[in-house]
Design a protein around this motif. Structure first.
Motif, PDB file in Angstrom:
ATOM      1  N   ASP A   1     -11.547  -1.454   1.972  1.00  0.00           N
ATOM      2  CA  ASP A   1     -10.704  -2.720   1.610  1.00  0.00           C
ATOM      3  C   ASP A   1      -9.525  -3.164   2.241  1.00  0.00           C
ATOM      4  OD1 ASP A   1     -12.705  -2.687  -0.717  1.00  0.00           O
ATOM      5  OD2 ASP A   1     -11.407  -1.932  -1.940  1.00  0.00           O
ATOM      6  N   ALA A   2      -8.777  -2.341   3.001  1.00  0.00           N
ATOM      7  CA  ALA A   2      -7.854  -2.336   3.746  1.00  0.00           C
ATOM      8  C   ALA A   2      -8.281  -3.007   4.954  1.00  0.00           C
ATOM      9  CB  ALA A   2      -6.743  -1.101   3.943  1.00  0.00           C
ATOM     10  N   ILE A   3      -9.209  -2.434   5.649  1.00  0.00           N
ATOM     11  CA  ILE A   3      -9.829  -3.024   7.012  1.00  0.00           C
ATOM     12  C   ILE A   3     -10.338  -4.508   6.639  1.00  0.00           C
ATOM     13  CG2 ILE A   3     -11.556  -2.936   8.357  1.00  0.00           C
ATOM     14  CD1 ILE A   3     -11.692   0.166   8.053  1.00  0.00           C
ATOM     15  N   SER A   4     -11.130  -4.784   5.342  1.00  0.00           N
ATOM     16  CA  SER A   4     -11.514  -6.123   5.083  1.00  0.00           C
ATOM     17  C   SER A   4     -10.299  -6.958   5.051  1.00  0.00           C
ATOM     18  CB  SER A   4     -12.198  -6.062   3.680  1.00  0.00           C
ATOM     19  OG  SER A   4     -13.356  -5.116   3.898  1.00  0.00           O
ATOM     20  N   SER A   5      -9.301  -6.749   4.617  1.00  0.00           N
ATOM     21  CA  SER A   5      -7.855  -7.361   4.381  1.00  0.00           C
ATOM     22  C   SER A   5      -7.451  -7.671   5.537  1.00  0.00           C
ATOM     23  CB  SER A   5      -6.909  -6.688   3.503  1.00  0.00           C
ATOM     24  OG  SER A   5      -6.021  -7.626   3.127  1.00  0.00           O
ATOM     25  N   LEU A   6      -7.210  -6.730   6.584  1.00  0.00           N
ATOM     26  CA  LEU A   6      -6.584  -6.725   7.829  1.00  0.00           C
ATOM     27  C   LEU A   6      -7.484  -7.860   8.717  1.00  0.00           C
ATOM     28  CD1 LEU A   6      -5.642  -3.029   8.311  1.00  0.00           C
ATOM     29  CD2 LEU A   6      -4.189  -5.058   8.346  1.00  0.00           C
ATOM     30  N   PHE A   7      -8.588  -7.758   8.726  1.00  0.00           N
ATOM     31  CA  PHE A   7      -9.453  -8.330   9.827  1.00  0.00           C
ATOM     32  C   PHE A   7      -9.921  -9.742   9.443  1.00  0.00           C
ATOM     33  CE2 PHE A   7      -9.614  -4.338  11.294  1.00  0.00           C
ATOM     34  CZ  PHE A   7      -9.628  -4.406  12.622  1.00  0.00           C
ATOM     35  N   TYR A   8      -9.694 -10.144   7.988  1.00  0.00           N
ATOM     36  CA  TYR A   8     -10.330 -11.546   7.641  1.00  0.00           C
ATOM     37  C   TYR A   8      -9.249 -12.713   8.196  1.00  0.00           C
ATOM     38  CZ  TYR A   8     -11.042 -15.768   4.897  1.00  0.00           C
ATOM     39  OH  TYR A   8     -11.537 -16.995   4.487  1.00  0.00           O
ATOM     40  N   LEU A   9      -9.776 -13.637   8.813  1.00  0.00           N
ATOM     41  CA  LEU A   9      -8.931 -14.620   9.326  1.00  0.00           C
ATOM     42  C   LEU A   9      -9.766 -15.865   9.112  1.00  0.00           C
ATOM     43  CD1 LEU A   9      -6.576 -14.669  11.531  1.00  0.00           C
ATOM     44  CD2 LEU A   9      -8.138 -14.509  13.180  1.00  0.00           C
ATOM     45  N   PRO A  10      -9.172 -16.746   8.163  1.00  0.00           N
ATOM     46  CA  PRO A  10      -9.900 -18.130   7.873  1.00  0.00           C
ATOM     47  C   PRO A  10     -10.204 -18.847   9.276  1.00  0.00           C
ATOM     48  CG  PRO A  10      -7.931 -17.667   6.368  1.00  0.00           C
ATOM     49  CD  PRO A  10      -7.968 -16.630   7.510  1.00  0.00           C
ATOM     50  N   ALA A  11     -11.032 -19.898   9.039  1.00  0.00           N
ATOM     51  CA  ALA A  11     -11.516 -20.408  10.056  1.00  0.00           C
ATOM     52  C   ALA A  11     -10.524 -21.302  10.659  1.00  0.00           C
ATOM     53  CB  ALA A  11     -12.730 -21.405   9.948  1.00  0.00           C
ATOM     54  N   GLU A  12      -9.778 -21.971   9.858  1.00  0.00           N
ATOM     55  CA  GLU A  12      -8.465 -22.722  10.310  1.00  0.00           C
ATOM     56  C   GLU A  12      -7.243 -22.367  10.788  1.00  0.00           C
ATOM     57  OE1 GLU A  12      -8.043 -21.917   5.881  1.00  0.00           O
ATOM     58  OE2 GLU A  12      -9.656 -22.237   7.154  1.00  0.00           O
ATOM     59  N   GLN A  13      -7.229 -20.958  10.662  1.00  0.00           N
ATOM     60  CA  GLN A  13      -6.167 -20.065  11.094  1.00  0.00           C
ATOM     61  C   GLN A  13      -6.589 -19.318  12.571  1.00  0.00           C
ATOM     62  OE1 GLN A  13      -5.004 -17.772   7.959  1.00  0.00           O
ATOM     63  NE2 GLN A  13      -3.485 -19.274   7.252  1.00  0.00           N
ATOM     64  N   GLN A  14      -7.904 -19.666  12.927  1.00  0.00           N
ATOM     65  CA  GLN A  14      -8.182 -18.783  14.011  1.00  0.00           C
ATOM     66  C   GLN A  14      -7.618 -19.482  15.379  1.00  0.00           C
ATOM     67  OE1 GLN A  14     -12.499 -18.438  13.953  1.00  0.00           O
ATOM     68  NE2 GLN A  14     -12.415 -17.090  11.961  1.00  0.00           N
TER      69      GLN A  14
ATOM     70  N   LEU B   1      -0.087  -5.707   3.481  1.00  0.00           N
ATOM     71  CA  LEU B   1       1.040  -6.435   4.469  1.00  0.00           C
ATOM     72  C   LEU B   1       0.168  -7.157   5.441  1.00  0.00           C
ATOM     73  CD1 LEU B   1       3.838  -6.477   5.227  1.00  0.00           C
ATOM     74  CD2 LEU B   1       3.401  -4.347   6.704  1.00  0.00           C
ATOM     75  N   GLY B   2      -1.161  -6.839   5.687  1.00  0.00           N
ATOM     76  CA  GLY B   2      -1.973  -7.677   6.708  1.00  0.00           C
ATOM     77  C   GLY B   2      -2.935  -8.703   6.229  1.00  0.00           C
ATOM     78  N   SER B   3      -2.689  -9.033   5.123  1.00  0.00           N
ATOM     79  CA  SER B   3      -3.682  -9.823   4.159  1.00  0.00           C
ATOM     80  C   SER B   3      -3.121 -11.381   4.768  1.00  0.00           C
ATOM     81  CB  SER B   3      -3.588  -9.638   2.956  1.00  0.00           C
ATOM     82  OG  SER B   3      -2.342 -10.140   2.202  1.00  0.00           O
ATOM     83  N   ASN B   4      -2.138 -11.678   5.347  1.00  0.00           N
ATOM     84  CA  ASN B   4      -1.770 -13.117   5.865  1.00  0.00           C
ATOM     85  C   ASN B   4      -1.522 -13.119   7.281  1.00  0.00           C
ATOM     86  OD1 ASN B   4       0.744 -12.563   6.066  1.00  0.00           O
ATOM     87  ND2 ASN B   4       1.312 -13.542   3.933  1.00  0.00           N
ATOM     88  N   VAL B   5      -1.481 -14.096   7.899  1.00  0.00           N
ATOM     89  CA  VAL B   5      -1.487 -14.072   9.413  1.00  0.00           C
ATOM     90  C   VAL B   5      -0.036 -13.676   9.844  1.00  0.00           C
ATOM     91  CG1 VAL B   5      -0.924 -15.671  11.269  1.00  0.00           C
ATOM     92  CG2 VAL B   5      -2.989 -16.061   9.822  1.00  0.00           C
ATOM     93  N   GLU B   6       1.019 -14.214   9.145  1.00  0.00           N
ATOM     94  CA  GLU B   6       2.537 -13.527   9.357  1.00  0.00           C
ATOM     95  C   GLU B   6       2.666 -12.001   9.399  1.00  0.00           C
ATOM     96  OE1 GLU B   6       6.917 -13.693   7.240  1.00  0.00           O
ATOM     97  OE2 GLU B   6       5.748 -15.649   7.136  1.00  0.00           O
ATOM     98  N   GLY B   7       1.841 -11.435   8.274  1.00  0.00           N
ATOM     99  CA  GLY B   7       1.791 -10.086   8.243  1.00  0.00           C
ATOM    100  C   GLY B   7       1.095  -9.207   9.279  1.00  0.00           C
ATOM    101  N   LYS B   8      -0.217  -9.907   9.725  1.00  0.00           N
ATOM    102  CA  LYS B   8      -0.726  -9.416  10.809  1.00  0.00           C
ATOM    103  C   LYS B   8      -0.016  -9.440  12.079  1.00  0.00           C
ATOM    104  CE  LYS B   8      -5.002 -11.412   9.201  1.00  0.00           C
ATOM    105  NZ  LYS B   8      -5.536 -10.626   8.202  1.00  0.00           N
ATOM    106  N   GLN B   9       0.653 -10.541  12.283  1.00  0.00           N
ATOM    107  CA  GLN B   9       1.548 -10.562  13.545  1.00  0.00           C
ATOM    108  C   GLN B   9       2.727  -9.431  13.523  1.00  0.00           C
ATOM    109  OE1 GLN B   9       2.601 -14.732  13.021  1.00  0.00           O
ATOM    110  NE2 GLN B   9       1.076 -15.299  14.713  1.00  0.00           N
TER     111      GLN B   9
END
Length: 504
Positions: free
Chosen positions: A363-376, A322-330
């Motif tokens: 693995d879940a933590i890695s997915s949740l916290f990854y934020l591509p530079a262009e989306q920061q 769920l948190g692997s993309n920005v919309e899911g994180k939000q």
């Protein structure tokens, strides 16, 4: 060599019990290049070998299968389909599974060939035998049959052959063998349905998709658990999701989750149902799915508080998806302090759970916290920094501790967490200010195995390629990272030797 093989093949055809000749032929064929055999393809007479398969002699059958595996590779698929029809049919009904697997592997070659597949489609008896192979006890035979029928169904003619002839009745007849075989047929139907809207239409018209969905929402909890996996596979495609929505299946799955609290057997199917929604959210829109089906999010949060490691694992995996993309994180951020408490639980499990669950948490933590530079953005960076501090009292120390454990899977999973946050300025500051961390990153002697070296290299790459790293780490450390990067993951520093005068 090829001439010797042909001579032995002719010899085999003249003898009644040619075990010695078969052994010799098998030995010779091992050293004959396939290109040479292809040149002699017109000379190959395989009828006698197929005939020998019909005799009830185990060693003879084993030898013939081994020899035929090699010789059939030299024949063009069209030639096989036209000239070995009867032999292929007999092979599919042979009592020995190795013969069936040999035959199905050749059928597999035929259906991959656009010219040869037509010959199969015109052979109703052969198609029927392939269908009946799904019902056999041997899983390898069944899988090979499913693969061939799935490949056949990629064409319009194949769909018509399977769904608009007696073959459909054969398929339904095979389903009645037992539960296991019925699920194999469902697996085939879902595979075909996933190809295109037209394929799905053929499958729904057959009534088999409806039957699968009826079992999914039925009362048998074990059947539900099996069927949800197949329905999730169908939901991987856009047209599959559309169909499930139109038929009200997604709403039904949501309602079953709602009623799970009062079902003492819900632990059998609940993990699969939650995974279904997790995949649905990431393939469509996390916000839309979570708003429309709030019970899904509620259940995931609930499951993280469970005492059952299976439930916790599924919940953690789903949060990661769920948190692997920005919309899911939000979407997760909107749950406020509740999500912060969930992060604390994940951090606790990453430290204290079984090795398998620790890795899933990491693995879940890695997915949740990854934020591509262009989306920061400033807001998102503040959010991930705040999340990180919720994981434990000292998250850097937590992951450093895990990364020094002797299990390489844990070591790599912890490195993956560092890699996920490596391009975020707040994380770079934490790393730089964490005593000994920069030296740990540069130290190649820590990683002993290839997977660990690869994981460390990915961390170095993420740091070295960040635009803010030189400023935060300082130029000397930045240059060391660039050197590490250019030397590659497996670089070993040469040991310098000093010559001493007079030494031997």
């Amino acid at each position: 060599m090829a001439a010797q093989a042909l001579s032995l093949l002719r010899e085999v055809s003249r003898l009644e019990a040619p075990l010695e000749e078969l052994r010799a032929l098998q030995s010779v064929l091992q050293s004959v290049p396939l290109s040479e055999l292809r040149e002699q393809a017109a000379e190959l007479r395989l009828g006698p070998l197929f005939s020998l398969l019909n005799e009830n002699h185990r060693e003879q059958t084993t030898l013939c299968v081994s020899i035929l595996e090699r010789l059939l590779q030299a024949l063009e698929p069209v030639h096989m389909a036209r000239n070995l029809r009867v032999d292929l049919q007999r092979g599919l009904t042979h009592p020995n599974d190795s013969v069936k697997i040999l035959t199905l592997s050749q059928v597999g070659r035929i259906v991959e060939n656009a010219d040869a597949v037509t010959e199969i489609l015109n052979n109703a008896e052969l198609l029927k035998q392939i269908v009946y192979c799904i019902g056999g006890e041997n899983l390898s035979v069944a899988k090979a049959a499913i693969k061939s029928l799935s490949r056949i169904s990629l064409t319009q003619a194949g769909l018509e052959a399977l769904f608009e002839s007696n073959l459909l009745d054969d398929l339904k007849s095979v389903m009645e063998t037992n539960d296991i075989v019925r699920y194999r047929v469902y697996e085939l139907i879902v595979e075909i349905s996933s190809v295109s809207p037209e394929s799905l239409n053929y499958c729904t018209t057959s009534g088999l998709v409806t039957q699968l969905l009826r079992e999914l929402t039925g009362e048998d909890v074990l059947v539900r658990a099996t069927c949800i996996e197949m329905v999730t596979s169908l939901a991987y495609t856009h047209h599959g999701r559309q169909y499930l929505a139109q038929e009200g299946v997604i709403d039904q799955i949501s309602n079953i989750i709602v009623g799970a609290d009062s079902d003492p057997f819900s632990s059998f199917y609940l993990p699969g149902f939650v995974k279904f929604f997790g995949n649905l959210a990431i393939m469509d829109s996390p916000q839309q799915i979570c708003e429309r089906y709030p019970v899904f999010v509620e259940k995931v949060f609930e499951m993280t508080e469970s005492q059952d490691p299976t439930m916790i694992g599924v919940a953690v995996d789903t949060i990661g998806i769920l948190g692997s993309n920005v919309e899911g994180k939000q979407v997760l951020q909107k749950t406020g302090t509740r999500f912060e408490r969930l992060l604390m639980r994940i951090g606790y499990q990453a430290k204290n759970a079984s090795t398998e669950l620790k890795i899933r948490c990491l693995d879940a933590i890695s997915s949740l916290f990854y934020l591509p530079a262009e989306q920061q953005t400033d807001d998102l960076l503040r959010m991930t920094e705040s999340w990180f501090s919720s994981l434990s009292r000292d998250p850097m120390e937590l992951f450093r501790g895990i990364s020094t454990q002797p299990f390489f899977e844990l070591h790599c999973a912890a490195l993956k967490v560092f890699t996920a946050i490596a391009n975020q300025p707040w994380a770079q500051k934490l790393m730089f200010n964490s005593p000994g961390f920069v030296e740990y990153v540069m130290d190649r002697s820590v990683e002993r195995d290839r997977a660990s070296k690869d994981a460390k290299y990915e961390l170095v790459k993420a740091l070295a390629n960040s635009k803010t790293i030189a400023e935060i780490f300082g130029n000397p450390n930045y240059l060391r990272l660039r050197t590490y990067l250019s030397e590659g993951p497996y670089y070993v520093k040469p040991i310098s030797t000093t010559a001493v005068e007079g030494a031997e």
